[in-house]
Every structure is written in structure tokens, then in C-alpha cells.
Motif scaffolding. Structure first.
Motif, short mmCIF file in Angstrom:
data_model
loop_
_atom_site.label_atom_id
_atom_site.label_comp_id
_atom_site.label_asym_id
_atom_site.label_seq_id
_atom_site.Cartn_x
_atom_site.Cartn_y
_atom_site.Cartn_z
N ASP A 5 6.14 -4.03 32.53
CA ASP A 5 4.90 -4.61 33.05
C ASP A 5 4.62 -4.21 34.49
O ASP A 5 3.49 -3.87 34.84
CB ASP A 5 4.93 -6.14 32.95
CG ASP A 5 4.99 -6.61 31.51
OD1 ASP A 5 4.39 -5.95 30.63
OD2 ASP A 5 5.65 -7.64 31.25
N CYS A 6 5.65 -4.27 35.35
CA CYS A 6 5.42 -4.02 36.78
C CYS A 6 6.10 -2.75 37.29
O CYS A 6 5.86 -2.34 38.42
CB CYS A 6 5.86 -5.21 37.62
SG CYS A 6 7.65 -5.47 37.66
N SER A 12 10.31 -9.54 24.68
CA SER A 12 10.51 -8.18 25.21
C SER A 12 11.50 -7.38 24.37
O SER A 12 11.86 -6.27 24.75
CB SER A 12 10.96 -8.24 26.67
OG SER A 12 12.17 -8.94 26.77
#
Length: 143
Positions: free
Chosen positions: A18-19, A95
Motif C-alpha cells: 500500500d505505501c 494481506s
């Protein structure tokens, strides 16, 4: 009944999809009164401060059949307007790819009604108090 974390924690470095920041994932095995009880995955991120996504799998561990396995998930970390970290139910093992090991991955609403919710709460508390990697991550100043 006494919980204990097996001494052979597995710690792996990953990159958050995500980041893009690195994070550590701890895999730990929990025993209850010396017998295999659960496995947990604690992903130590740096999203909104230091947070941990914790998934715990409960079930029978002495066979390859995972049909009785159930997985809970939560986020442990800062919440606006609240002092200290909070525990919030999250979709379990979100995840991770679908694998038989996880059995039934519970949504937050399913987890709230599940008969093993108290077992999960006890495990989360035990991990926070006894897994030094997780405890140090939560206590550290945000990166």
C-alpha cells in the motif's frame, strides 16, 4: 490455563504493497498449557504512527486437515482522540493469499459474534505483553 509463545519466532522483512515502506512480519506459535493452540502473524507497519496488523489462526494442529481453522484479524495502533494504542477488529488475513491454513477468515462482524472471540482477545493481550518485537514497535516513536 496458561498461554506461552514458542521461542522460535520467525521475523521477515517485507515491503508494504500500500505505501511502499518496509515492515517486519513476526510469525509466532502459541501454546496453551504446553499444547499447540494458535499461530499469529504480526505485521509491524509505519502507517498512521506505528501500527500492527495481527492475524491469529485457531484450530487443530496435529493433522493436515485445516477444516476447523478460523482466523481473526485486528489492527493495533493509534486512534485519533484516544490516548495510547487501540485494538480494532479488521478483516482476517486480508494481506494473505487464500490458503487452507487460514480456514474461515472472519470479517469484523463475524468475529464479534464468534464463540472464540474471547480466545482471540486473550491471545492479542498475551502477544502485546510477551512478544518483545511487537511491544517495542508499538511503544516506539513513529518513524
Amino acid at each position: 490455563m496458561t498461554l506461552s509463545i514458542a521461542p522460535n519466532l520467525q521475523i521477515a522483512e517485507h515491503t508494504c504493497p500500500d505505501c511502499g515502506r518496509p515492515f517486519r512480519r513476526i510469525t509466532g506459535f502459541v501454546h496453551r498449557d504446553g499444547a499447540p493452540y494458535a499461530v499469529y502473524y504480526a505485521s509491524c507497519h509505519h502507517h498512521e504512527g506505528n501500527d500492527v496488523l495481527l492475524d491469529a489462526v485457531f484450530g487443530t494442529w496435529d493433522r493436515e486437515d485445516h477444516s476447523d481453522h478460523v482466523t481473526f484479524g485486528c489492527r493495533i495502533g493509534p486512534v485519533p482522540g484516544q490516548p495510547g494504542p487501540a485494538v480494532q477488529l479488521m478483516p482476517a488475513a486480508a494481506s494473505f493469499a487464500a490458503e487452507p491454513l487460514f480456514g474461515q477468515k472472519l470479517s469484523p462482524s463475524e468475529a464479534e459474534r464468534h464463540p472464540r472471540l474471547e480466545d482471540f482477545r486473550e491471545l492479542v493481550e498475551h502477544v502485546l505483553q510477551n512478544d518483545t518485537v511487537v511491544a517495542q514497535h508499538i511503544a516506539a516513536q513513529p518513524a
